[in-house]
Design an enzyme around this catalytic site. Structure first.
Site, PDB file in Angstrom:
ATOM      1  N   ASP A 189      -3.947   0.276   8.528  1.00 37.56           N
ATOM      2  CA  ASP A 189      -4.043  -0.420   7.237  1.00 37.56           C
ATOM      3  C   ASP A 189      -5.197   0.154   6.414  1.00 37.56           C
ATOM      4  OD1 ASP A 189      -3.397  -2.911   5.477  1.00 37.56           O
ATOM      5  OD2 ASP A 189      -5.566  -3.001   5.802  1.00 37.56           O
TER       6      ASP A 189
ATOM      7  N   LYS B 204       0.818  -1.217   0.000  1.00 35.30           N
ATOM      8  CA  LYS B 204       0.000   0.000   0.000  1.00 35.30           C
ATOM      9  C   LYS B 204       0.850   1.266   0.000  1.00 35.30           C
ATOM     10  CE  LYS B 204      -1.534  -1.918   3.618  1.00 35.30           C
ATOM     11  NZ  LYS B 204      -1.396  -3.356   3.282  1.00 35.30           N
TER      12      LYS B 204
ATOM     13  N   GLY C  11      -8.405 -13.628   1.065  1.00 36.22           N
ATOM     14  CA  GLY C  11      -7.335 -14.471   1.582  1.00 36.22           C
ATOM     15  C   GLY C  11      -6.066 -14.299   0.783  1.00 36.22           C
TER      16      GLY C  11
ATOM     17  N   VAL D 124      -5.126  -2.987  -2.104  1.00 38.71           N
ATOM     18  CA  VAL D 124      -6.313  -2.548  -1.373  1.00 38.71           C
ATOM     19  C   VAL D 124      -7.337  -3.652  -1.123  1.00 38.71           C
ATOM     20  CG1 VAL D 124      -8.315  -1.020  -1.454  1.00 38.71           C
ATOM     21  CG2 VAL D 124      -6.057  -0.149  -2.028  1.00 38.71           C
TER      22      VAL D 124
ATOM     23  N   LYS E 274      -5.023   2.237   2.828  1.00 40.50           N
ATOM     24  CA  LYS E 274      -5.803   1.859   1.652  1.00 40.50           C
ATOM     25  C   LYS E 274      -6.703   3.009   1.208  1.00 40.50           C
ATOM     26  CE  LYS E 274      -5.801  -3.112   2.560  1.00 40.50           C
ATOM     27  NZ  LYS E 274      -6.501  -4.233   3.215  1.00 40.50           N
TER      28      LYS E 274
ATOM     29  N   GLY F 184      -2.239 -15.825   8.209  1.00 43.73           N
ATOM     30  CA  GLY F 184      -1.354 -15.008   7.371  1.00 43.73           C
ATOM     31  C   GLY F 184      -2.048 -13.792   6.793  1.00 43.73           C
TER      32      GLY F 184
ATOM     33  N   GLU G 255      -1.484  -8.009   9.302  1.00 40.82           N
ATOM     34  CA  GLU G 255      -0.191  -7.408   9.019  1.00 40.82           C
ATOM     35  C   GLU G 255       0.862  -7.989   9.963  1.00 40.82           C
ATOM     36  OE1 GLU G 255       0.612  -4.702   6.702  1.00 40.82           O
ATOM     37  OE2 GLU G 255      -1.210  -5.565   5.871  1.00 40.82           O
TER      38      GLU G 255
END
Lengths: 348, 348
Positions: free
Chosen positions: A218, A123, A319, A150, A222, A204, A207
């Site tokens: 985050d 980002k 995901g 994003v 974005k 996963g 962040e």
């Protein structure tokens, strides 16, 4: 057989997303309009590798997480032929430093300056330096793409760029951070904050520093990226009014639900007297709002356009694979623009 | 200044959608990556016109609604230079004959054979003859585009083609007929069937023969088009299991609502042992289904993909401008692919 380009990839950063992208390229193989081989991998803490060992002429990479722009520049020079043919691509997925978007920005700048296209799921570059980097890319006739930054696999930037020509984006609102949306969804269901967060870390999705999710950074990054690219803004994440979810209690989420509402972390932007304004804040949404109905890892963005009214795009399953696919789709976009004259002839 | 092509447009059919598209081209003017001028208009019942009068060398058009393919062929020949430069475009928007997709299919074939690109908002060609026409377009190196045929301004075909490379569409479900969705919404609110239908006719949204909407034919044609293009099927609207809304009572829609359900006309497709199967049928949807929440002229399509799970796209405001924009967006797509070498030089 159609002619397709062969890309030489330099991975800068090689965490979950990059590794999934590398596997996805193998899995999708013949379905893609290009072939790709990895010529180098540069990481922030674990050194670097090249196809046939690290050439003595190349500088050693930094291993303290700082910028490896000097290594990217040297690699571009090392692969000058591929760069000149428009076949060299830097895939940038380092960890974002929210203070200034580094080291990603310097990596992107070094790659473009060296004649490589850039594809990133980071980002930082679009959130902090979009106008500069887009101008640089235009001047060197290379692509700077960041579809995965994003909305994972949802093609939001390509959607606007490729399918809505001449349409102005006047506003947007969305749920664009999976970790906080999962936490809010789980709190409603009686799962504790810490358990919900750990689930996202184990998948996963969160962040590397999960506080970037929890405190709304985050989503703010974005939001800044969306504003800079779609609304021609010049903002950074620090100029986004920001709220996180750390203080939200399970009681609060269930109280909202009892009133047929849902508590959601909503990213939005609009214009105030022509100036784009962005914010990330908790909102109590009526249950039939398209953003209220998103559970867990679902993402959605509603674009307010001048010509077509509102258009919403919803990702029902988010995901790693989706984010990795965004990188693949950006590579495909570059493949469609490689001039045929630079491709080797191939006979069926 | 960037070089942009100048398109010569032949309108075949000039009803609500085509007229709105012509106006939209003027309104959007400098925002578009091309300029366009209308060189001929051919209608099914009201004759034809050319820029400077109808040339004596051209055959007269049929005015009984039958095919004007011979006129399209003659016009393409008359504009040979523009056709050879890839600048001649046939904009086909005639009224669909649901029996076989004519006269649109013969118009599309004549235009492509004459070296013109084709842009259409007509469902017929993709619903009845997609594979043939796509192969013809490929062989003459011209584009055959139909973004407005299914979801008005929502870029569903461009979305899949441009932004989901290598992704397989395994199924879809959607609400894709505005007239029946408006009728079902109004029935819930106590408005009569006939009044609700008349509102759609007065807004220019209903088909010329509204029974095509009411009996589910429009949705079936769109379903066939989506299956042929996105799922590599070879079906026609006659092979879609079809249900209409004529028999639905206000009582029935309100009874559903009382049980927290909504009655919706749902178009869907999937595969059964590898064979694509499509249907249009009334479904009682739970209130929180994304398709249940669409009111009036809203449209939505949920794509089931192999790699990315489900992706939904929702049009919150449908209408003439949206359909007309689809034509504009297809023209922009052609503009991006005109080789620069064919453009006249322009100095800033």
């Amino acid at each position: 057989l159609p002619l397709t380009p062969t890309f030489d990839l330099i991975f800068v950063g090689f965490g979950n997303v990059a590794r999934r992208a590398a596997r996805l390229l193998e899995e999708m193989g013949p379905r893609l309009p290009f072939t790709a081989r990895t010529v180098a991998i540069v990481t922030g803490h674990h050194g670097a590798t090249c196809e046939n060992g690290w050439p003595a002429t190349l500088p050693p990479p930094a291993t303290d997480g700082s910028s490896n722009a000097h290594v990217v520049a040297a690699l571009a020079e090392h692969h000058r032929a591929a760069a000149d043919e428009g076949r060299l691509i830097c895939v940038e997925t380092t960890v974002l430093d929210i203070r200034a978007g580094e080291p990603a920005i310097s990596h992107v700048r070094a790659a473009l300056s060296g004649g490589a296209h850039v594809v990133t799921a980071n980002k930082g570059p679009a959130a902090f330096a979009y106008a500069d980097l887009a101008a640089l890319a235009l001047s060197v006739e290379r692509q700077f793409l960041f579809e995965g930054a994003v909305m994972d696999g949802i093609p939001i930037f390509n959607l606007v760029r490729e399918t809505l020509p001449g349409v102005r984006i006047e506003s947007f609102r969305g749920v664009i951070n999976s970790t906080t949306n999962h936490i809010l969804t789980m709190l409603e269901r009686g799962v504790t904050f810490d358990v919900a967060l750990r689930e996202m870390q184990e998948a996963g999705i969160a962040e590397a520093d999960p506080m970037l999710d929890v405190e709304g950074w985050d989503a703010a990054a974005k939001t800044a990226a969306l504003m800079n690219v779609l609304m021609d803004a010049r903002v950074t994440p620090h100029e986004i009014t920001r709220e996180g979810v750390r203080h939200v209690s399970a009681k609060e989420t269930r109280a909202a639900r009892d009133h047929n509402q849902r508590l959601r972390l909503v990213a939005s932007a609009g214009r105030s007297r022509g100036t784009p304004i962005g914010r990330v804040q908790l909102e109590k949404l009526p249950a039939d709002d398209i953003l209220a109905r998103l559970d867990g890892q679902q993402n959605a963005l509603v674009l307010g356009t001048d010509l077509l009214g509102d258009i919403a795009i919803v990702q029902r399953h988010g995901g790693l694979t989706q984010t990795a696919f965004a990188i693949v789709s950006d590579l495909a976009k570059i493949a469609r623009q490689v001039p045929l004259s630079t491709l080797p002839h191939r006979t069926p």
